[in-house]
Design a protein around this motif. Structure first.
Motif, PDB file in Angstrom:
ATOM      1  N   SER A  85       0.837  -1.200   0.000  1.00 22.30           N
ATOM      2  CA  SER A  85       0.000   0.000   0.000  1.00 22.30           C
ATOM      3  C   SER A  85       0.875   1.254   0.000  1.00 22.30           C
ATOM      4  CB  SER A  85      -0.877  -0.050   1.245  1.00 22.30           C
ATOM      5  OG  SER A  85      -1.788   0.964   1.210  1.00 22.30           O
ATOM      6  N   LEU A  88       2.554   2.172  -3.403  1.00 26.50           N
ATOM      7  CA  LEU A  88       1.803   2.809  -4.496  1.00 26.50           C
ATOM      8  C   LEU A  88       1.819   4.316  -4.312  1.00 26.50           C
ATOM      9  CD1 LEU A  88      -1.279   0.409  -4.612  1.00 26.50           C
ATOM     10  CD2 LEU A  88       0.689   0.426  -6.149  1.00 26.50           C
ATOM     11  N   PHE A  89       1.665   5.040  -5.413  1.00 22.59           N
ATOM     12  CA  PHE A  89       1.628   6.503  -5.330  1.00 22.59           C
ATOM     13  C   PHE A  89       0.176   6.956  -5.257  1.00 22.59           C
ATOM     14  CE2 PHE A  89       5.454   5.510  -7.956  1.00 22.59           C
ATOM     15  CZ  PHE A  89       6.380   5.780  -6.973  1.00 22.59           C
ATOM     16  N   PRO A  90      -0.253   7.493  -4.135  1.00 22.33           N
ATOM     17  CA  PRO A  90      -1.676   7.788  -3.958  1.00 22.33           C
ATOM     18  C   PRO A  90      -2.183   8.906  -4.862  1.00 22.33           C
ATOM     19  CG  PRO A  90      -0.414   8.641  -2.112  1.00 22.33           C
ATOM     20  CD  PRO A  90       0.533   7.839  -2.945  1.00 22.33           C
ATOM     21  N   TRP A  91      -1.258   9.677  -5.433  1.00 22.25           N
ATOM     22  CA  TRP A  91      -1.692  10.766  -6.321  1.00 22.25           C
ATOM     23  C   TRP A  91      -1.887  10.277  -7.749  1.00 22.25           C
ATOM     24  CZ3 TRP A  91       2.838  10.655  -3.511  1.00 22.25           C
ATOM     25  CH2 TRP A  91       3.986  10.309  -4.220  1.00 22.25           C
ATOM     26  N   TYR A 133      -8.306   5.757  -7.652  1.00 20.89           N
ATOM     27  CA  TYR A 133      -7.072   5.961  -6.917  1.00 20.89           C
ATOM     28  C   TYR A 133      -6.906   4.827  -5.909  1.00 20.89           C
ATOM     29  CZ  TYR A 133      -6.858  10.569  -8.971  1.00 20.89           C
ATOM     30  OH  TYR A 133      -6.772  11.599  -9.862  1.00 20.89           O
ATOM     31  N   TYR A 135      -6.376   4.719  -2.810  1.00 24.76           N
ATOM     32  CA  TYR A 135      -7.089   4.834  -1.533  1.00 24.76           C
ATOM     33  C   TYR A 135      -8.580   4.568  -1.660  1.00 24.76           C
ATOM     34  CZ  TYR A 135      -8.108   9.572  -3.222  1.00 24.76           C
ATOM     35  OH  TYR A 135      -8.511  10.652  -3.975  1.00 24.76           O
TER      36      TYR A 135
END
Ligand SMILES: Nc1ncnc2c1ncn2[C@@H]1O[C@H](COP(=O)(O)OP(=O)(O)OP(=O)(O)O)[C@@H](O)[C@H]1O
Ligand SMILES: [Mg+2]
Lengths: 256, 247
Positions: A85, A88-91, A133, A135
């Motif tokens: 988690s 990963l790049f949340p943007w 995304y 999240y």
């Protein structure tokens, strides 16, 4: 000379409060090109640390490591991190997270997206929310994204730290099969950490059993089940013949 | 949400009405809300206060913008280069600890008494907050994400632009939010004490010095509302840009 040579690797961490703790104790390991090796060992023994060393992400105190006679940093390495988690790049949307590993290719963004969608559809995971995304997704979905980012990268060396830990029973089996299929095509050399002995036996050519911290290699087991592996093998006599001694040894290891 | 916000406003107005009409606080110092709103209405329809509002807003925003550019640029470098951080740590912490108001005399010497000094003060104060938050953001980039970039052989520039800056963005935006509120506060204070041709601070100061308390408080209300809406705007933009923050 083996493809991956891990020689006499020792590694300690220095903590500000309680001095230093040794994590890897003289680890020696050789992997041939295209070999699938699973690592099995108790929590906190140093498995993740070992993968970090192989990936060239962590300094070590002693010993040497080479991949194809070169430094690890010069090889094409894929890494599915245990804390997927956080990897990963949340943007970025899921599809762009996967595309991150295709950055050096000449394709346009559109072509990359196309390729990723096809890839995911071929695996039969069309329902994976690629346009969301991370999240907005469940833990298992995030883990699949982290997994596909590395598989589509087609690395020479694939390091996997419990890559299926968050998947449900059915997806886990599908992804195990998918991994084997993709491995047969790419012939990556794989180092795979698992806490599931069944999974390790089902997938690997060899299983390395590690001791409690500091990790030493206790034993190396050859898994001579025929390939292609079938899920039914998990219920057959040969499978248990392999599993029982490993489990027995593992119990000895943790009771020490 | 809307309901509780409304009741909060009503309670505020009721308490105000109560303490002024009962004489708990003399109306000489704090007029009743009715008188203040009457005055505010007059000030608005004559455009007088709007002129001051835009003067203050303009200087605050220009100063804030300059402060953000400076704060982010230096913060990115300080956050990433340890030696530069160590070199700058003392001067930054030193100046950050001094209230901007204490430096007014120095700023006047440098910038004179016009608009420049007021813009500079807003820039100065907001840049400090933005700077600190940017440093903090860069230093808190997740190690795992840096590892991903490293295994993918991303160049330094790519890692910086595509991993470190986005990671720091939620912190930077928190800095913007606090920095803008601060910029408005010091802007008003500067207008009150440095003298000015225009601006809400100047109006508060002038009105209260001739005991025009209705006008002074009407202006105070405008300052409060301005601060409220500026903050809401940043929060709105923040929610759009760093949508992943806190999730
Ligand atoms: N950066 C670090 N600093 C200090 N100690 C560390 C650090 N990283 C790991 N350790 C310690 O090293 C030991 C091995 O950690 P590691 O993450 O390799 O374990 P692991 O075998 O992957 O465990 P798990 O099965 O729980 O994932 C642990 O005891 C941990 O506390
Ligand atoms: Mg681990």
């Amino acid at each position: 000379m083996a493809y991956i040579e891990i020689k006499n690797i020792c590694k300690s961490f220095t903590n500000p409060d309680n001095g230093s703790i040794q994590v890897l104790d003289n680890v020696n390991l050789e992997l041939e090109t295209g070999e699938f090796v699973a690592i099995f060992g108790p929590n906190g023994c140093g498995k993740t640390t070992l993968l970090n060393v192989v990936a060239g992400l962590t300094e070590f105190d002693n010993g040497s490591i080479s991949i194809d006679n070169k430094e690890p940093s010069e090889s094409k390495i894929g890494f599915v991190f245990q804390n997927y988690s956080d990897s990963l790049f949340p943007w970025l949307k899921n599809i762009d997270n996967i595309a991150f590993s295709l950055d050096s290719s000449e394709e346009s963004k559109k072509q990359k997206h196309h390729r990723i969608r096809d890839y995911v559809k071929d695996i039969g995971l069309g329902e994976l929310p690629l346009d969301k995304y991370p999240y907005q997704c469940s833990g298992g979905q995030q883990q699949l994204v982290a997994l596909f980012r590395e598989l589509i990268y087609k690395p020479d060396v694939l390091l996997m730290d419990e890559p299926f830990a968050s998947l449900d029973y059915d997806r886990r089996i599908t992804q195990q099969e998918n991994l084997l299929k993709s491995w047969e095509k790419t012939k990556s050399t794989i180092l795979f950490i698992s806490h599931e002995l069944d999974e390790a036996i089902f997938l690997a050519d060899k299983i390395i059993l590690l001791s409690q911290r500091p990790a030493r290699i206790i034993d190396i087991y050859d898994i001579d089940l025929p390939r292609p592996r079938k899920i039914e093998m998990l219920e057959q006599e040969d499978f248990f013949k392999l599993k029982v001694p490993i489990l027995k040894k593992f119990r000895e290891v943790i009771s020490r | 949400m809307m309901k509780s916000r409304l009741s909060g406003t009503i309670i505020f107005l009721l308490v105000w009405l109560l303490i002024t009409s009962t004489g708990l606080i003399s109306q000489l110092f704090l007029p009743t809300p009715v008188d203040v709103f009457k005055e505010l209405f007059l000030l608005v329809i004559s455009y007088e206060i709007l002129y001051d509002l835009f003067a203050s807003l303009w200087r605050t925003l220009v100063g804030f913008f300059v402060g953000c550019v400076i704060g982010v640029s230096i913060g990115l470098i300080m956050g990433h280069y340890k030696t530069f951080y160590e070199t700058m740590e003392f001067p930054v912490d030193f100046f950050r600890s001094i209230p901007a108001t204490a430096l007014f005399p120095l700023f006047i010497v440098i910038w004179g008494l016009g608009d420049e000094v007021k813009i500079f003060i807003a820039a100065w104060s907001s840049s400090m907050v933005v700077l600190i938050n940017t440093i903090y953001g860069i230093r808190n980039v997740s190690i795992t994400r840096l590892m991903v970039a490293k295994t993918k052989k991303a160049s330094f520039l790519k890692t910086f632009v595509k991993v470190m800056i986005p990671s720091a963005l939620p912190y930077i935006f928190a800095g913007f939010r606090i920095g803008l509120s601060l910029a408005l506060v010091v802007e008003i204070v500067a207008e009150m004490f440095l003298g000015s041709q225009s601006g809400l601070g100047q109006r508060i100061f002038n009105a209260s010095s001739i005991f025009e308390m209705e006008e002074a408080y009407a202006t105070v209300l405008v300052v409060g509302l301005l601060g409220y809406f500026l903050n809401k705007t940043v929060i709105l933009i923040e929610g759009r840009v760093v949508h992943w923050s806190g999730r």
